[in-house]
Design a protein around this motif. Sequence first.
Motif, PDB file in Angstrom:
ATOM      1  N   ILE A  24      -6.372  11.198 -12.508  1.00 27.45           N
ATOM      2  CA  ILE A  24      -7.403  10.266 -13.133  1.00 27.45           C
ATOM      3  C   ILE A  24      -7.148  10.694 -14.656  1.00 27.45           C
ATOM      4  O   ILE A  24      -7.133   9.942 -15.475  1.00 27.45           O
ATOM      5  N   LYS A  25      -7.276  11.912 -14.774  1.00 32.80           N
ATOM      6  CA  LYS A  25      -6.958  12.584 -16.014  1.00 32.80           C
ATOM      7  C   LYS A  25      -5.954  11.900 -16.791  1.00 32.80           C
ATOM      8  O   LYS A  25      -5.732  11.694 -18.189  1.00 32.80           O
ATOM      9  N   ALA A  26      -4.676  12.100 -16.035  1.00 30.66           N
ATOM     10  CA  ALA A  26      -3.514  11.929 -16.552  1.00 30.66           C
ATOM     11  C   ALA A  26      -3.198  10.418 -17.068  1.00 30.66           C
ATOM     12  O   ALA A  26      -2.519  10.128 -17.850  1.00 30.66           O
ATOM     13  N   THR A  27      -4.299   9.496 -16.586  1.00 35.81           N
ATOM     14  CA  THR A  27      -4.051   8.096 -16.923  1.00 35.81           C
ATOM     15  C   THR A  27      -5.181   7.669 -18.053  1.00 35.81           C
ATOM     16  O   THR A  27      -5.093   6.603 -18.210  1.00 35.81           O
ATOM     17  N   SER A  28      -6.102   8.595 -18.178  1.00 36.13           N
ATOM     18  CA  SER A  28      -7.315   8.370 -18.965  1.00 36.13           C
ATOM     19  C   SER A  28      -7.039   7.668 -20.362  1.00 36.13           C
ATOM     20  O   SER A  28      -7.690   7.149 -21.035  1.00 36.13           O
ATOM     21  N   ASP A  29      -5.914   8.061 -20.894  1.00 37.15           N
ATOM     22  CA  ASP A  29      -5.414   7.896 -22.413  1.00 37.15           C
ATOM     23  C   ASP A  29      -5.379   6.256 -22.312  1.00 37.15           C
ATOM     24  O   ASP A  29      -5.351   5.571 -23.487  1.00 37.15           O
ATOM     25  N   HIS A  30      -5.040   5.807 -21.172  1.00 39.48           N
ATOM     26  CA  HIS A  30      -4.727   4.258 -21.284  1.00 39.48           C
ATOM     27  C   HIS A  30      -5.331   3.278 -20.222  1.00 39.48           C
ATOM     28  O   HIS A  30      -5.807   2.278 -20.749  1.00 39.48           O
ATOM     29  N   VAL A  31      -5.834   3.871 -19.381  1.00 42.74           N
ATOM     30  CA  VAL A  31      -6.575   3.289 -18.308  1.00 42.74           C
ATOM     31  C   VAL A  31      -8.265   3.721 -18.460  1.00 42.74           C
ATOM     32  O   VAL A  31      -8.708   4.732 -18.389  1.00 42.74           O
ATOM     33  N   PRO A  32      -8.880   2.431 -18.470  1.00 41.47           N
ATOM     34  CA  PRO A  32     -10.353   2.774 -18.728  1.00 41.47           C
ATOM     35  C   PRO A  32     -11.164   3.249 -17.428  1.00 41.47           C
ATOM     36  O   PRO A  32     -10.668   3.182 -16.464  1.00 41.47           O
ATOM     37  N   PRO A  33     -12.348   3.947 -17.672  1.00 43.10           N
ATOM     38  CA  PRO A  33     -13.000   4.756 -16.490  1.00 43.10           C
ATOM     39  C   PRO A  33     -13.133   3.577 -15.263  1.00 43.10           C
ATOM     40  O   PRO A  33     -13.000   3.983 -14.357  1.00 43.10           O
ATOM     41  N   ILE A 203     -14.531  -5.339 -15.588  1.00 46.93           N
ATOM     42  CA  ILE A 203     -13.431  -6.137 -16.167  1.00 46.93           C
ATOM     43  C   ILE A 203     -13.499  -6.376 -17.660  1.00 46.93           C
ATOM     44  O   ILE A 203     -12.564  -6.206 -18.588  1.00 46.93           O
ATOM     45  N   PRO A 204     -14.876  -7.148 -18.035  1.00 48.81           N
ATOM     46  CA  PRO A 204     -14.753  -7.663 -19.142  1.00 48.81           C
ATOM     47  C   PRO A 204     -14.619  -6.595 -20.374  1.00 48.81           C
ATOM     48  O   PRO A 204     -14.624  -6.982 -21.647  1.00 48.81           O
ATOM     49  N   PHE A 205     -14.961  -5.285 -20.038  1.00 48.34           N
ATOM     50  CA  PHE A 205     -14.968  -4.059 -20.873  1.00 48.34           C
ATOM     51  C   PHE A 205     -13.696  -3.644 -21.234  1.00 48.34           C
ATOM     52  O   PHE A 205     -13.446  -2.443 -21.727  1.00 48.34           O
ATOM     53  N   GLY A 206     -12.522  -4.372 -20.938  1.00 51.05           N
ATOM     54  CA  GLY A 206     -11.268  -4.014 -21.169  1.00 51.05           C
ATOM     55  C   GLY A 206     -10.326  -3.352 -20.205  1.00 51.05           C
ATOM     56  O   GLY A 206      -9.691  -2.222 -20.442  1.00 51.05           O
ATOM     57  N   TRP A 207     -10.065  -4.050 -19.258  1.00 52.03           N
ATOM     58  CA  TRP A 207      -9.010  -3.513 -18.166  1.00 52.03           C
ATOM     59  C   TRP A 207      -7.700  -3.499 -18.893  1.00 52.03           C
ATOM     60  O   TRP A 207      -7.391  -4.582 -19.709  1.00 52.03           O
ATOM     61  N   VAL A 208      -7.124  -2.945 -18.241  1.00 51.44           N
ATOM     62  CA  VAL A 208      -5.359  -3.059 -19.017  1.00 51.44           C
ATOM     63  C   VAL A 208      -4.352  -3.167 -17.948  1.00 51.44           C
ATOM     64  O   VAL A 208      -4.536  -3.155 -16.579  1.00 51.44           O
ATOM     65  N   ILE A 209      -3.101  -3.430 -18.160  1.00 54.12           N
ATOM     66  CA  ILE A 209      -1.999  -3.630 -17.146  1.00 54.12           C
ATOM     67  C   ILE A 209      -1.484  -2.176 -17.247  1.00 54.12           C
ATOM     68  O   ILE A 209      -0.659  -1.900 -18.299  1.00 54.12           O
ATOM     69  N   PRO A 210      -1.625  -1.354 -16.255  1.00 51.56           N
ATOM     70  CA  PRO A 210      -1.054  -0.150 -16.185  1.00 51.56           C
ATOM     71  C   PRO A 210       0.465  -0.082 -15.990  1.00 51.56           C
ATOM     72  O   PRO A 210       0.892  -1.059 -15.484  1.00 51.56           O
ATOM     73  N   GLY A 211       1.187   0.848 -16.431  1.00 48.46           N
ATOM     74  CA  GLY A 211       2.677   1.477 -16.249  1.00 48.46           C
ATOM     75  C   GLY A 211       2.874   1.329 -14.975  1.00 48.46           C
ATOM     76  O   GLY A 211       1.877   2.015 -14.212  1.00 48.46           O
ATOM     77  N   GLY A 212       4.245   1.470 -14.721  1.00 48.25           N
ATOM     78  CA  GLY A 212       4.550   1.860 -13.253  1.00 48.25           C
ATOM     79  C   GLY A 212       3.956   3.212 -12.789  1.00 48.25           C
ATOM     80  O   GLY A 212       3.679   3.238 -11.633  1.00 48.25           O
ATOM     81  N   THR A 213       4.179   4.147 -13.717  1.00 53.83           N
ATOM     82  CA  THR A 213       3.979   5.545 -13.265  1.00 53.83           C
ATOM     83  C   THR A 213       2.109   5.607 -13.254  1.00 53.83           C
ATOM     84  O   THR A 213       1.776   6.149 -12.311  1.00 53.83           O
ATOM     85  N   GLU A 214       1.659   4.999 -14.179  1.00 50.93           N
ATOM     86  CA  GLU A 214       0.455   4.973 -14.030  1.00 50.93           C
ATOM     87  C   GLU A 214      -0.287   4.484 -12.950  1.00 50.93           C
ATOM     88  O   GLU A 214      -1.214   4.805 -12.103  1.00 50.93           O
ATOM     89  N   ILE A 215       0.600   3.286 -12.393  1.00 52.57           N
ATOM     90  CA  ILE A 215      -0.020   2.574 -11.093  1.00 52.57           C
ATOM     91  C   ILE A 215       0.332   3.583  -9.918  1.00 52.57           C
ATOM     92  O   ILE A 215      -0.873   3.639  -9.165  1.00 52.57           O
TER      93      ILE A 215
END
Length: 307
Positions: A24-33, A203-215
């Motif tokens: 989770i920490k590894a994706t936290s720069d891009h993916v919201p909690p 979702i309204p607070f800013g979900w993103v489209i994760p990259g392949g590795t992030e997914i």
Amino acid sequence: MSPFKGIALKLISVILFVIMSALIKATSDHVPPGQAVFFRSFFAIPVILGWLALRGDLQTGLRVASPMGHFWRGFVGTAAMGLMFGGLGLLPLPEVTALGYAAPLLTVVFAAMFLDERVGVFRFGAVALGLVGVLVVLSPRLSALAGETVETVQAVGAVMVLLGATCAALAHIYIRKMVATEQTSAIVFYFSLTSTLLSLLTIPFGWVIPGGTEILLLILAGLLGGSAQIFMTSAYRFADASVVAPFDYASMLFALLIGYFVFSEVPTMQMLIGAALVIVAGLIIILRERHLGLKRGRARSARTPQV
């Protein structure tokens, strides 16, 4: 009972939970909690259902007596998870782990407040010691709350983790009440289901489209989280809680190793001292609970009519 098997299962669950947090920490720069909570919860569901199917409990294991009890346990548990995940993006992994140890200490306090459990001076003293340890960890962060610096952001992260630990303690109180009428498998499953649904509200607070590795990392976090829950639950089938519970604190060792080698995080001496105080306090409480449990068991045996 098989204490060694119980301990082994507990250690596996601890390792899996720490790895999950690292993912989770590894994706936290891009993916919201909130989005991380969704992946963690949704992909745990098939693991839990598969476990129930293997045990033959798929039909009976999901029956509930108190749907609202499951909802409120899920609500506070989801809040705890979201706050912890938010903190993971702002603080070193070992520090989040150390502050998370406040949850069992606060559980003792909340049990006295909401469950009318008798908590003596001994356990309250241990709680006080543990909270001193939490303050030792927190103090460098809280002194930097003013301003717009990196230290301020980390202070916000520390507050988030502490609030998450508070919500986790409240979730433990709900679980203590629910185990009298609900099956463990149902508590585990409906928590994942509730947290999946509640996470969609972010979702309204800013979900993103994760990259392949992030997914891949997020899916793996969910699978590991579900597996860790199963190993933890199974551990208590083979050993008493007083035997298994102290191994929760092994998570600090794994967090330090992963933090250092994966995220290049070097813990401060103050953080280590504070964590040590919290761990000592937690162990004192566990030992005291074991002692009181033995006394209660002897008292029940003395009251049991002999045929």
